[in-house]
Design an enzyme around this catalytic site. Structure first.
Site, short mmCIF file in Angstrom:
data_model
loop_
_atom_site.label_atom_id
_atom_site.label_comp_id
_atom_site.label_asym_id
_atom_site.label_seq_id
_atom_site.Cartn_x
_atom_site.Cartn_y
_atom_site.Cartn_z
CG HIS A 126 -14.02 -23.62 -31.06
ND1 HIS A 126 -14.86 -23.18 -30.07
CD2 HIS A 126 -13.85 -22.58 -31.91
CE1 HIS A 126 -15.21 -21.92 -30.32
NE2 HIS A 126 -14.61 -21.54 -31.44
CE LYS A 130 -23.15 -32.33 -22.06
NZ LYS A 130 -22.25 -31.19 -22.03
NE ARG A 131 -24.53 -33.16 -32.84
CZ ARG A 131 -24.41 -32.87 -34.12
NH1 ARG A 131 -24.68 -31.66 -34.57
NH2 ARG A 131 -24.05 -33.80 -35.00
CE LYS A 147 -26.20 -22.71 -23.89
NZ LYS A 147 -26.41 -23.73 -24.95
CE LYS A 151 -20.38 -32.68 -26.87
NZ LYS A 151 -20.26 -31.42 -26.10
CB THR A 170 -21.52 -22.79 -23.91
OG1 THR A 170 -22.04 -23.60 -24.97
CG2 THR A 170 -20.26 -22.09 -24.36
C1 LIG Z 1 -25.50 -24.59 -25.50
C2 LIG Z 1 -25.88 -25.54 -26.57
C3 LIG Z 1 -24.97 -26.52 -26.98
C4 LIG Z 1 -23.62 -26.71 -26.34
O1 LIG Z 1 -23.76 -27.63 -25.27
P1 LIG Z 1 -22.48 -28.30 -24.59
O2 LIG Z 1 -23.08 -29.00 -23.41
O3 LIG Z 1 -21.57 -27.20 -24.19
O4 LIG Z 1 -21.91 -29.24 -25.57
C5 LIG Z 1 -25.35 -27.40 -27.98
N1 LIG Z 1 -26.56 -27.32 -28.56
C6 LIG Z 1 -27.48 -26.40 -28.17
C7 LIG Z 1 -28.80 -26.37 -28.84
C8 LIG Z 1 -27.16 -25.48 -27.18
O5 LIG Z 1 -28.07 -24.56 -26.83
#
Ligand SMILES: *Cc1c(COP(=O)(O)O)cnc(C)c1O
Length: 794
Positions: free
Chosen positions: A351, A531-532, A643, A537, A639
């Protein structure tokens, strides 16, 4: 699919309220009603669950075991009703009973047994495996406390413990009879020519099962989470001596193992407790797998015909040595045969390429916690050297460290990356020597997300429009969204699309007003980065662009500005000082911008606290623009990006992770691309003056850095961000300065595109229409075919 009628469901709910909760309807609280509804819904899952399990036993079907230290599950009530086809009925019945379904749904704690993308992927995979009828178990840890809750105090992140288990968790079944002993430490002795491990400490792993129901209720699998229990409950002798605290010590020590989730997703910490947690999960899972295999009447030697085990990152990579240990020490297999059997069962998903995230254990720690495994690791390493002759610098044990990436690679028959770009980089940069020795072992499986939760459930207005336009059936055949394409020139359809987005934005505006105390106009462009929080990022790049926009609005308030709402969300690891400083800056900028009367609706900045799955479900359907702006080559897949695409938000992004494939699917004209490519990042960094050169070439960036340095956003402490500004000038590893102008002009293209209503709606609709590839059903089909060699049991 489900012959349940509304009166029957109502009777079930009232029966549970009375006999499970022990409450009379007039005195029932929201919690009681939620429990009664959840139990009534759970009853409907149990039958397909038993039927699936029975069929798997009866046919001797191969099973998949997904080992993951994280499952970021979120809430389950609405998800279960959606997959059972009971959502609208449940809403109606609850209304009859005087209860608001939405309020009950939101009363459920958000199960956050993970940090971010990796854990959410595991949750999406569980749902897709159930949908596809792939017989599977997810194995994880039942953390008493999941990811911390985030608050802001004067703009700073404050962490408080999360306690999802203080209330009864209605979805799980406790299995006190399914428990295994897990050993640690101690010594290895030789008896009758065989090695025997005598652990110095033991704990019990006790199973808790949650059924996972797939789309249309056709199949259900099990998520089995392990809780740690003491093997000896109590030290009675100490108790009798009056030493009560010491008497409870065995219990305290054991429970520590499943007490908390490590709250960091990108940096590895060499903590002994973490190694123990990893072994605890893995050993319990493997003992359970072997027990089930033998109970089926099969020989241990045939394990790989019936069992596929997936390691989600290196966290469960101890599975290689542990499976060998169980086969050799407990089942009398020869070492080489055990090694081949284990390899035939195991797959490893990588990952991350971030070096700081790759697990390595000091041989001292590893050898003292797992002395028998240390011997086995050395034997695996010498077997590998003898058989494949790697260069001297390649191996599992190097420089007094056990390297879990190499271990997982050597012990897996397939290694996969999580996007096309990432898998290439795993081959070329992460494991070039091992890739040369084992050509074809590294493959790609681009991540996906479940469209049931991330479209059907979270975006009802858009889902209704999709069904109206292309019919039902897209939920488990997402390529059917392609059928929307022929409607994007149709004004009626675009109005419908607009109305759906507008309804979501209105709902979010109301929520933001209530939760953040900021009024935002639903006419503004909702620009979202959730995101985190991590330097790679580049939330910093986004907030710098926000400041540039603020600067320009102040300089020219009369210009024709496209109103924007910048929305941020995300948690920083508690020890990640730089990430926390970025959070503070975002909140400081928000306070200044939102209070500036000259700015008004032209720009607002909001940062709702405590980003989690439930908040993602609220924000993403209301988004106009998806921020995916990592330094190229650093985000393995992402991911979140998928979405947003499904929910009709075009991406502003770099060529990184799965953005590359999103761009390919949606077309360059429907994606706001900017920035250096992964190939350009290295050479750019090689110029020691890269940041300085970029700053001196950009008047806008100079202005922005000057404003921060002067304390414009921290008037109470003008020097607060001196360090941060200094880092941009002198230690800009993630190339924020180098990509700034390119990002800014991409944002200007976004403004222009948004001003053309019809053009924008078409672009947004095409994002949804072309998102079919990013269903996790497609991903799981890939794993089933290329890694697990398992067919659907449906
Ligand atoms: C989908 C999701 C992530 C992953 O987000 P990325 O933008 O791909 O880092 C992290 N936290 C939550 C709560 C999510 O639903």
């Amino acid at each position: 699919m489900n012959d349940l009628t509304a009166p029957h469901l109502k009777a079930d709910i009232l029966r549970h309220l009375t006999f499970t909760l022990g409450k009379d309807a007039p005195h029932a609280s929201r919690y009681d009603w939620r429990m009664a509804l959840s139990f009534a819904i759970r009853d409907r899952i149990v039958e397909p669950w038993f039927a699936s399990t029975r069929k798997t036993w009866d046919t001797g079907h191969k099973r998949v075991y997904y080992l993951s230290m994280e499952f970021l599950i979120g809430r389950l009530l609405e998800d279960a009703t959606i997959n059972l086809g009971l959502r609208d009925m449940a809403e109606q019945v609850m209304a009859d009973l005087g209860q608001d379904f939405r309020a009950l749904v939101e009363d459920e704690p958000d199960a956050a047994l993970g940090n971010g993308g990796l854990g959410r992927l595991a949750a999406c995979f569980m749902e897709s495996m159930a949908t596809l009828g792939c017989p599977a178990y997810g194995y994880g840890i039942r953390y008493e406390h999941g990811l911390f809750r985030q608050r802001f105090e004067a703009g700073r992140q404050v962490e408080t413990p999360e306690d999802w288990l203080t209330q009864r968790h209605p979805w799980e079944f406790e299995r006190p009879e399914a428990a295994y002993t897990i050993g640690f430490k101690g010594e290895v002795v030789t008896r009758d020519g065989r090695e025997v491990w005598l652990p110095g400490e033991t704990v019990l792993a006790e199973a808790h099962d949650t059924p996972v129901i797939g789309w249309a209720g056709k199949w259900a699998n099990t998520l089995r989470l392990w809780a740690a229990k003491p093997t000896t409950l109590f030290d009675l002798a100490r108790f009798n001596r009056g030493d009560y605290a010491a008497a409870a010590e065995p219990e305290t020590l054991a429970r520590t193992l499943s007490r908390v989730l490590y709250p960091d997703d990108t940096t590895y910490q060499g903590k002994e407790l973490r190694l123990k947690q990893e072994f605890f999960l893995t050993s319990a899972a493997l003992q359970d797998i072997l027990r089930r295999h033998l109970a089926g009447g099969y020989k241990v030697a045939d394990l790989a015909q019936h069992v596929a085990i997936q390691m989600n990152d290196t966290h469960p990579a101890i599975a290689g040595p542990e499976l060998i240990r169980l086969l050799v020490d407990d089942h009398g297999m020869e070492f080489d045969a055990a090694l081949e059997t284990a390899r035939a069962c195991l797959g490893y998903t990588n990952h991350t390429l971030l070096p700081e995230a790759l697990e390595r254990w000091a041989t001292y720690t590893f050898g003292s916690v797992l002395p028998r495994h240390m011997q086995i690791v050395e034997r695996i390493d010498s077997w590998h050297r003898r058989t494949y002759h790697p260069p001297h610098y390649v191996g599992i044990v190097k420089h007094h460290e056990v390297r879990m990436g190499e271990m997982a690679f050597v012990m897996a028959h397939k290694v996969n990356g999580v996007s096309a770009l990432h898998s290439d980089l795993v081959q070329q940069n992460l494991f070039p020597e091992l890739n040369a020795l084992h050509p074809g072992r590294i493959i790609n499986q681009t991540n996906g997300v479940t469209p049931r939760r991330w479209l059907k459930m979270c975006n009802r207005p858009l889902s209704a429009l999709i069904t109206e336009t292309v019919g039902s059936g897209w939920e488990d055949d997402l390529d059917r969204l392609k059928g929307l394409e022929s409607h994007v020139g149709d004004a009626g359809f675009l109005d419908g699309f607009d109305a759906a987005k507008r309804a979501n934005k209105q709902a979010l505006s109301d929520w933001i007003a209530q939760e953040c105390g900021v009024q935002v106009s639903p006419d503004a462009l909702f620009d979202v980065q959730v995101k985190r929080i991590h330097e790679y990022k580049r939330q910093l790049l986004n907030i710098l662009e926000t400041i540039a926009r603020y600067h320009d609005i102040k300089a020219n308030p009369g210009a024709d500005w496209v109103p924007r709402v910048k929305i941020f969300g995300g948690k920083a690891a508690p020890g990640y000082v730089v990430a926390k400083e970025i959070i503070h800056l975002i909140n400081d900028v928000a306070a200044v911008v939102n209070a500036d009367p000259e700015v008004g609706d032209r720009l607002k900045v909001v940062y709702p606290a405590n980003y989690n799955v439930s908040l993602a479900e609220r924000l993403i359907p209301a988004s106009d623009l998806s921020e995916q702006i990592s330094t190229a080559g650093k985000e393995a897949s992402g991911t979140g990006n998928m979405k947003f695409m499904m929910n009709g938000a075009p991406t502003i992004g770099t060529l990184d992770g799965a953005n590359v494939e999103i761009l390919q699917e949606v077309g360059a004209e429907n994606f706001f691309l900017f920035g250096l490519t992964a190939d350009q990042v290295g050479p750019r960094r090689a110029n020691p003056d890269h940041a300085r050169d970029a700053i001196l070439a950009s008047q806008s960036l100079q202005d922005v850095l000057q404003m921060i340095a002067e304390g414009r956003f921290s008037p109470d402490e003008p020097g607060r961000y001196h360090q941060l500004v200094h880092r941009v000038w002198h230690h800009d590893y993630f190339l924020v300065a180098s990509d700034f102008d390119s990002y800014r002009s991409a944002q200007a293209r976004v403004d222009a595109a948004y001003a053309d209503r019809a053009g924008w709606l078409k672009m947004a609709a095409l994002n949804t229409a072309r998102s079919g590839f990013f269903s996790s059903d497609r991903t799981i089909r890939g794993y089933m075919k290329d890694i697990w060699s398992v067919a659907s049991a449906l």
